[in-house]
Structure formats: C-alpha cells, structure tokens
Design a protein around this motif. Structure first.
Motif, PDB file in Angstrom:
ATOM      1  N   CYS A 144      31.132  49.648  33.702  1.00 37.19           N
ATOM      2  CA  CYS A 144      30.955  49.977  35.113  1.00 37.19           C
ATOM      3  C   CYS A 144      30.701  51.466  35.221  1.00 37.19           C
ATOM      4  N   ALA A 145      29.516  51.817  35.732  1.00 43.23           N
ATOM      5  CA  ALA A 145      29.138  53.212  35.859  1.00 43.23           C
ATOM      6  C   ALA A 145      29.096  53.615  37.326  1.00 43.23           C
ATOM      7  N   ALA A 146      29.731  54.727  37.627  1.00 43.08           N
ATOM      8  CA  ALA A 146      29.719  55.275  38.980  1.00 43.08           C
ATOM      9  C   ALA A 146      28.646  56.348  39.073  1.00 43.08           C
ATOM     10  N   SER A 147      27.913  56.337  40.169  1.00 35.89           N
ATOM     11  CA  SER A 147      26.872  57.344  40.365  1.00 35.89           C
ATOM     12  C   SER A 147      26.845  57.763  41.830  1.00 35.89           C
ATOM     13  N   GLY A 148      26.176  58.908  42.065  1.00 37.40           N
ATOM     14  CA  GLY A 148      26.087  59.418  43.418  1.00 37.40           C
ATOM     15  C   GLY A 148      26.745  60.777  43.514  1.00 37.40           C
ATOM     16  N   SER A 149      27.014  61.157  44.737  1.00 37.57           N
ATOM     17  CA  SER A 149      27.635  62.446  44.988  1.00 37.57           C
ATOM     18  C   SER A 149      29.144  62.316  44.801  1.00 37.57           C
ATOM     19  N   ILE A 150      29.613  62.710  43.626  1.00 37.19           N
ATOM     20  CA  ILE A 150      31.015  62.516  43.244  1.00 37.19           C
ATOM     21  C   ILE A 150      31.649  63.859  42.932  1.00 37.19           C
ATOM     22  N   PHE A 151      32.770  64.145  43.573  1.00 34.24           N
ATOM     23  CA  PHE A 151      33.516  65.353  43.231  1.00 34.24           C
ATOM     24  C   PHE A 151      34.430  65.067  42.047  1.00 34.24           C
ATOM     25  N   SER A 152      35.170  63.967  42.125  1.00 30.40           N
ATOM     26  CA  SER A 152      36.081  63.598  41.039  1.00 30.40           C
ATOM     27  C   SER A 152      36.413  62.119  41.160  1.00 30.40           C
ATOM     28  N   ILE A 153      36.825  61.548  40.028  1.00 34.78           N
ATOM     29  CA  ILE A 153      37.220  60.143  39.986  1.00 34.78           C
ATOM     30  C   ILE A 153      38.663  60.059  39.538  1.00 34.78           C
ATOM     31  N   ASN A 154      39.468  59.389  40.305  1.00 33.29           N
ATOM     32  CA  ASN A 154      40.880  59.228  39.983  1.00 33.29           C
ATOM     33  C   ASN A 154      41.026  57.956  39.158  1.00 33.29           C
ATOM     34  N   THR A 155      41.778  57.018  39.638  1.00 39.53           N
ATOM     35  CA  THR A 155      41.990  55.778  38.892  1.00 39.53           C
ATOM     36  C   THR A 155      40.759  54.878  38.947  1.00 39.53           C
ATOM     37  N   MET A 156      40.443  54.265  37.825  1.00 37.83           N
ATOM     38  CA  MET A 156      39.401  53.233  37.746  1.00 37.83           C
ATOM     39  C   MET A 156      40.054  51.949  37.255  1.00 37.83           C
ATOM     40  N   GLY A 157      39.479  50.837  37.641  1.00 37.93           N
ATOM     41  CA  GLY A 157      40.117  49.593  37.237  1.00 37.93           C
ATOM     42  C   GLY A 157      39.206  48.392  37.322  1.00 37.93           C
ATOM     43  N   TRP A 158      39.717  47.299  36.788  1.00 38.32           N
ATOM     44  CA  TRP A 158      39.021  46.019  36.830  1.00 38.32           C
ATOM     45  C   TRP A 158      39.917  44.998  37.514  1.00 38.32           C
ATOM     46  N   TYR A 159      39.309  44.213  38.369  1.00 37.59           N
ATOM     47  CA  TYR A 159      39.961  43.114  39.059  1.00 37.59           C
ATOM     48  C   TYR A 159      39.110  41.866  38.832  1.00 37.59           C
ATOM     49  N   ARG A 160      39.693  40.711  39.069  1.00 36.83           N
ATOM     50  CA  ARG A 160      38.909  39.487  38.935  1.00 36.83           C
ATOM     51  C   ARG A 160      39.287  38.483  40.004  1.00 36.83           C
ATOM     52  N   GLN A 161      38.334  37.619  40.298  1.00 34.24           N
ATOM     53  CA  GLN A 161      38.562  36.587  41.298  1.00 34.24           C
ATOM     54  C   GLN A 161      37.964  35.283  40.802  1.00 34.24           C
ATOM     55  N   PRO A 180      37.337  31.090  41.317  1.00 34.56           N
ATOM     56  CA  PRO A 180      37.048  30.245  42.485  1.00 34.56           C
ATOM     57  C   PRO A 180      38.320  29.710  43.128  1.00 34.56           C
ATOM     58  N   GLY A 181      38.433  29.895  44.432  1.00 41.40           N
ATOM     59  CA  GLY A 181      39.580  29.382  45.161  1.00 41.40           C
ATOM     60  C   GLY A 181      40.849  30.203  45.034  1.00 41.40           C
ATOM     61  N   LYS A 182      40.745  31.355  44.356  1.00 39.23           N
ATOM     62  CA  LYS A 182      41.931  32.191  44.161  1.00 39.23           C
ATOM     63  C   LYS A 182      41.713  33.574  44.738  1.00 39.23           C
ATOM     64  N   GLN A 183      42.806  34.297  44.920  1.00 34.38           N
ATOM     65  CA  GLN A 183      42.711  35.656  45.412  1.00 34.38           C
ATOM     66  C   GLN A 183      42.313  36.603  44.287  1.00 34.38           C
ATOM     67  N   ARG A 184      41.715  37.719  44.677  1.00 35.04           N
ATOM     68  CA  ARG A 184      41.382  38.749  43.689  1.00 35.04           C
ATOM     69  C   ARG A 184      42.676  39.312  43.107  1.00 35.04           C
ATOM     70  N   GLU A 185      42.672  39.494  41.778  1.00 39.53           N
ATOM     71  CA  GLU A 185      43.873  39.985  41.117  1.00 39.53           C
ATOM     72  C   GLU A 185      43.561  41.150  40.195  1.00 39.53           C
ATOM     73  N   LEU A 186      44.571  41.972  39.987  1.00 44.13           N
ATOM     74  CA  LEU A 186      44.444  43.113  39.089  1.00 44.13           C
ATOM     75  C   LEU A 186      44.337  42.630  37.651  1.00 44.13           C
ATOM     76  N   VAL A 187      43.420  43.236  36.906  1.00 43.31           N
ATOM     77  CA  VAL A 187      43.328  42.982  35.467  1.00 43.31           C
ATOM     78  C   VAL A 187      43.871  44.186  34.708  1.00 43.31           C
ATOM     79  N   ALA A 188      43.314  45.367  34.985  1.00 38.96           N
ATOM     80  CA  ALA A 188      43.741  46.574  34.286  1.00 38.96           C
ATOM     81  C   ALA A 188      43.272  47.798  35.046  1.00 38.96           C
ATOM     82  N   THR A 189      44.044  48.883  34.927  1.00 35.34           N
ATOM     83  CA  THR A 189      43.643  50.159  35.515  1.00 35.34           C
ATOM     84  C   THR A 189      43.834  51.276  34.504  1.00 35.34           C
TER      85      THR A 189
END
Length: 123
Positions: free
Chosen positions: A22-39, A41-50
C-alpha cells in the motif's frame, strides 16, 4: 489530496503466501500509524495489523505468527506479508494510514483508506 493504492491480492491455495503493498501519495507532511484491516462477506471490518512510524507493531491474535507488517518510510509504503493462509483469511484487505497534510488550508492529522484488495484462499 492523498491517495492510498493497494496491490498484491489474489487467489491462493490454503498454506500459500502473498505480499500486499500500500503506497501513499499526494501532499503529505508526515505519516503516523499505518495498518491493514479486512472485511469478510457479512462481517464487520476488523484490524489485522498496525505499525507506527517508529516500527512498533500490533497484530490480531488470529494472524500472529503468520502475518508480518512492515513499512518503508522513504517510500510512504506499508507491506503485509501473509503466510500459511487459511480459507478464513478470505476477505477484502484495506490499507489505512493516519496522515498529516494540508487540506483546504487546514493542516491536520487525518485517516485515509485504500480501495481494498481481494484475498481469496481456497481449501
């Protein structure tokens, strides 16, 4: 404007591996926490890792020992190495980043999401 673009999803057999990016682009001053979530079918989005800007990581219990999150701060990119995949890992995986930027003249810390990448694990 900030964009998060994910790649690396696909169809794999149980026990297989993938590497999500996952690459972030654009006008960025700084990036704090990055993470992955997953969803699934039929379930809520959940944290995978940060991962913080300093490299501290946090994982969901269900993926500990199988998934590894990492980041390249110079490239504004976060990765998720997923190993020993199980059918229950099938989901759309979303990237999230907390980014400080200037949007409309207001500098603030904002949360951004990618469009998602599908991971399908066959048994």
């Amino acid at each position: 404007q900030v964009q998060l673009v994910e790649s690396g999803g696909g169809l794999v057999q149980a026990g297989g591996s993938l590497r999500l990016s996952c690459a972030a682009s654009g006008s960025i001053f700084s990036i704090n926490t990055m993470g992955w979530y997953r969803q699934a079918p039929g379930k809520q989005r959940e944290l995978v890792a940060t991962i913080t800007s300093g490299g501290s990581t946090n994982y969901a219990d269900s993926v500990k020992g199988r998934f590894t999150i990492s980041r390249d701060n110079a490239k504004n990119t976060v990765y998720l190495q997923v190993n020993s995949l199980k059918p229950e890992d099938t989901a759309v995986y979303y990237c999230n980043a907390r980014i400080t930027n200037n949007d409309g003249g207001l500098v603030a810390l904002r949360s951004y999401w990618g469009q998602g990448t599908q991971v399908t694990v066959s048994s």
